[in-house]
Design an enzyme around this catalytic site. Structure first.
Site, PDB file in Angstrom:
ATOM      1  N   ASN A 119      -4.130   1.433 -14.259  1.00 43.42           N
ATOM      2  CA  ASN A 119      -2.753   0.415 -12.968  1.00 43.42           C
ATOM      3  C   ASN A 119      -0.912   0.470 -13.723  1.00 43.42           C
ATOM      4  O   ASN A 119      -1.162   1.683 -14.254  1.00 43.42           O
ATOM      5  CB  ASN A 119      -2.807  -0.991 -14.013  1.00 43.42           C
ATOM      6  CG  ASN A 119      -2.294  -1.393 -13.354  1.00 43.42           C
ATOM      7  OD1 ASN A 119      -2.457  -1.766 -12.342  1.00 43.42           O
ATOM      8  ND2 ASN A 119      -1.224  -1.809 -13.775  1.00 43.42           N
TER       9      ASN A 119
ATOM     10  N   ASN B 183       1.824   2.995  -2.721  1.00 43.09           N
ATOM     11  CA  ASN B 183       1.116   3.954  -4.111  1.00 43.09           C
ATOM     12  C   ASN B 183      -0.156   4.374  -3.260  1.00 43.09           C
ATOM     13  O   ASN B 183      -0.193   5.571  -3.675  1.00 43.09           O
ATOM     14  CB  ASN B 183       1.303   3.339  -4.614  1.00 43.09           C
ATOM     15  CG  ASN B 183       2.400   2.864  -5.668  1.00 43.09           C
ATOM     16  OD1 ASN B 183       2.632   4.133  -6.542  1.00 43.09           O
ATOM     17  ND2 ASN B 183       3.349   1.940  -5.920  1.00 43.09           N
TER      18      ASN B 183
ATOM     19  N   HIS C  35       2.602  -0.362 -13.435  1.00 37.91           N
ATOM     20  CA  HIS C  35       2.872  -1.819 -13.622  1.00 37.91           C
ATOM     21  C   HIS C  35       4.825  -0.931 -13.431  1.00 37.91           C
ATOM     22  O   HIS C  35       4.790  -0.299 -13.867  1.00 37.91           O
ATOM     23  CB  HIS C  35       2.691  -2.491 -15.189  1.00 37.91           C
ATOM     24  CG  HIS C  35       3.385  -3.482 -15.066  1.00 37.91           C
ATOM     25  ND1 HIS C  35       3.085  -4.345 -14.342  1.00 37.91           N
ATOM     26  CD2 HIS C  35       4.622  -3.485 -15.691  1.00 37.91           C
ATOM     27  CE1 HIS C  35       3.881  -5.667 -14.569  1.00 37.91           C
ATOM     28  NE2 HIS C  35       4.237  -5.451 -15.329  1.00 37.91           N
TER      29      HIS C  35
ATOM     30  N   GLY D 140       0.148  -1.141   0.301  1.00 36.77           N
ATOM     31  CA  GLY D 140      -0.170  -0.348   0.098  1.00 36.77           C
ATOM     32  C   GLY D 140       0.859   1.011   0.094  1.00 36.77           C
ATOM     33  O   GLY D 140       0.214   2.017   0.784  1.00 36.77           O
TER      34      GLY D 140
ATOM     35  N   MET E 110      -3.437  -7.447  -7.220  1.00 34.68           N
ATOM     36  CA  MET E 110      -2.504  -8.044  -7.502  1.00 34.68           C
ATOM     37  C   MET E 110      -3.821  -9.600  -8.361  1.00 34.68           C
ATOM     38  O   MET E 110      -4.063 -10.673  -8.867  1.00 34.68           O
ATOM     39  CB  MET E 110      -1.555  -9.341  -7.292  1.00 34.68           C
ATOM     40  CG  MET E 110      -0.775  -8.219  -6.655  1.00 34.68           C
ATOM     41  SD  MET E 110       0.341  -7.189  -7.431  1.00 34.68           S
ATOM     42  CE  MET E 110       1.978  -8.016  -7.898  1.00 34.68           C
ATOM     43  N   LYS E 111      -4.834  -8.786  -8.793  1.00 39.11           N
ATOM     44  CA  LYS E 111      -6.384  -9.850  -9.342  1.00 39.11           C
ATOM     45  C   LYS E 111      -6.627  -8.834 -10.938  1.00 39.11           C
ATOM     46  O   LYS E 111      -6.706  -7.448 -11.042  1.00 39.11           O
ATOM     47  CB  LYS E 111      -7.245 -10.020  -8.064  1.00 39.11           C
ATOM     48  CG  LYS E 111      -8.540 -10.719  -8.180  1.00 39.11           C
ATOM     49  CD  LYS E 111      -7.601 -11.969  -7.934  1.00 39.11           C
ATOM     50  CE  LYS E 111      -8.789 -12.895  -8.455  1.00 39.11           C
ATOM     51  NZ  LYS E 111      -8.266 -14.393  -8.031  1.00 39.11           N
ATOM     52  N   ILE E 112      -7.234  -9.945 -11.947  1.00 39.58           N
ATOM     53  CA  ILE E 112      -7.233  -9.450 -13.052  1.00 39.58           C
ATOM     54  C   ILE E 112      -8.698  -9.279 -13.009  1.00 39.58           C
ATOM     55  O   ILE E 112      -9.575 -10.071 -12.695  1.00 39.58           O
ATOM     56  CB  ILE E 112      -6.724 -10.361 -13.618  1.00 39.58           C
ATOM     57  CG1 ILE E 112      -5.300  -9.940 -14.384  1.00 39.58           C
ATOM     58  CG2 ILE E 112      -7.340  -9.977 -15.699  1.00 39.58           C
ATOM     59  CD1 ILE E 112      -4.638 -11.800 -14.823  1.00 39.58           C
TER      60      ILE E 112
HETATM   61  C1  GAR Z   1       4.161  -1.364  -6.864  1.00 41.52           C
HETATM   62  O1  GAR Z   1       5.696  -2.084  -7.344  1.00 41.52           O
HETATM   63  C2  GAR Z   1       2.994  -1.745  -8.371  1.00 41.52           C
HETATM   64  O2  GAR Z   1       3.517  -0.924  -9.381  1.00 41.52           O
HETATM   65  C3  GAR Z   1       2.990  -3.253  -8.584  1.00 41.52           C
HETATM   66  O3  GAR Z   1       2.644  -3.609  -7.017  1.00 41.52           O
HETATM   67  C4  GAR Z   1       3.508  -3.142  -6.346  1.00 41.52           C
HETATM   68  C5  GAR Z   1       2.469  -2.625  -5.444  1.00 41.52           C
HETATM   69  O4  GAR Z   1       3.439  -1.807  -4.433  1.00 41.52           O
HETATM   70  N1  GAR Z   1       2.125  -3.768  -9.435  1.00 41.52           N
HETATM   71  C6  GAR Z   1       2.013  -4.547  -9.945  1.00 41.52           C
HETATM   72  O5  GAR Z   1       3.187  -5.454 -10.174  1.00 41.52           O
HETATM   73  C7  GAR Z   1       0.506  -4.846 -10.815  1.00 41.52           C
HETATM   74  N2  GAR Z   1       1.284  -5.857 -11.983  1.00 41.52           N
HETATM   75  P1  GAR Z   1       2.299  -0.365  -3.290  1.00 41.52           P
HETATM   76  O6  GAR Z   1       1.459  -1.946  -2.028  1.00 41.52           O
HETATM   77  O7  GAR Z   1       3.023  -0.580  -1.835  1.00 41.52           O
HETATM   78  O8  GAR Z   1       1.601   0.352  -3.616  1.00 41.52           O
END
Ligand code: GAR
Length: 187
Positions: free
Chosen positions: A105, A16, A107, A14, A88-90
């Site tokens: 999203n 972000n 990535h 979390g 992490m779910k589609i």
């Molecule tokens: C982030 O780095 C995001 O880019 C990645 O998960 C992390 C979540 O971090 N997302 C993916 O890999 C999606 N395919 P956070 O929970 O600390 O924000």
């Protein structure tokens, strides 16, 4: 400024989400975070919802119709932007068809390279010179929608998965807010 109601979807750390909550306190930032959805009841990010008194709905993705539950909450809070921040779910085709407003999203790679999971290990294994992050619109294809913002850096010769993750996420904290501002910028 009339802010748009946004919902952030999370699954884990979390960071972000935490960053977006901070940015959204700015009077000129275009969104207000009205709702958080987590598919993981143990997600660390849930604590940011509690600390900031933002409603958080935890869904069990094993239960049938969990997306229906999400959709009802989205309607209830009049959400006009969904941000997937480490969710992490589609999302199903059905959900994407129902929800007609933007879903974005973040990535941790320079899309279209390294779609999917285990991004950092694949980047290192592949001997990439550049890495970065991408904020894009969500469509039916995994990590496949139009790119809104992409940020790049050059890998060091001794880069490892941890250092790569650290540098990538640091860039994410500016890329995600920039993408949101860009969506609502009047031309
Ligand atoms: C982030 O780095 C995001 O880019 C990645 O998960 C992390 C979540 O971090 N997302 C993916 O890999 C999606 N395919 P956070 O929970 O600390 O924000």
């Amino acid at each position: 400024m009339v802010k748009k109601n946004a919902c952030i979807f999370i699954s884990g750390q979390g960071s972000n989400l935490k960053n977006l909550i901070q940015k959204s306190r700015d009077y000129n930032f275009p969104i207000k975070i009205r709702l958080i959805i987590s598919n993981n009841k143990k997600a660390n990010g849930i604590k940011y919802a509690k600390r900031n008194s933002i409603p958080c709905v935890i869904v069990d993705t094993k239960s049938r119709n969990y997306e229906y539950k999400i959709f009802n909450e989205i309607k209830r809070y009049k959400i006009s932007l969904i941000c997937l921040a480490g969710y992490m779910k589609i999302l199903s085709k059905k959900f994407l068809n129902f929800y007609k407003q933007p879903i974005i999203n973040i990535h941790p790679s320079l899309l279209p390279k390294f779609k999917g999971l285990n991004t950092f290990s694949r980047i290192i294994k592949n001997g990439e010179k550049k890495a970065g992050c991408t904020v894009h619109y969500v469509n039916e294809k995994l990590d496949g929608g139009n790119i809104i913002v992409q940020k790049t850096f050059f890998l060091d010769t001794d880069e490892n998965e941890n250092s790569l993750k650290f540098k990538t996420q640091k860039l994410e904290y500016s890329a995600f807010p920039e993408a949101i501002i860009k969506i609502y910028r009047k031309n």
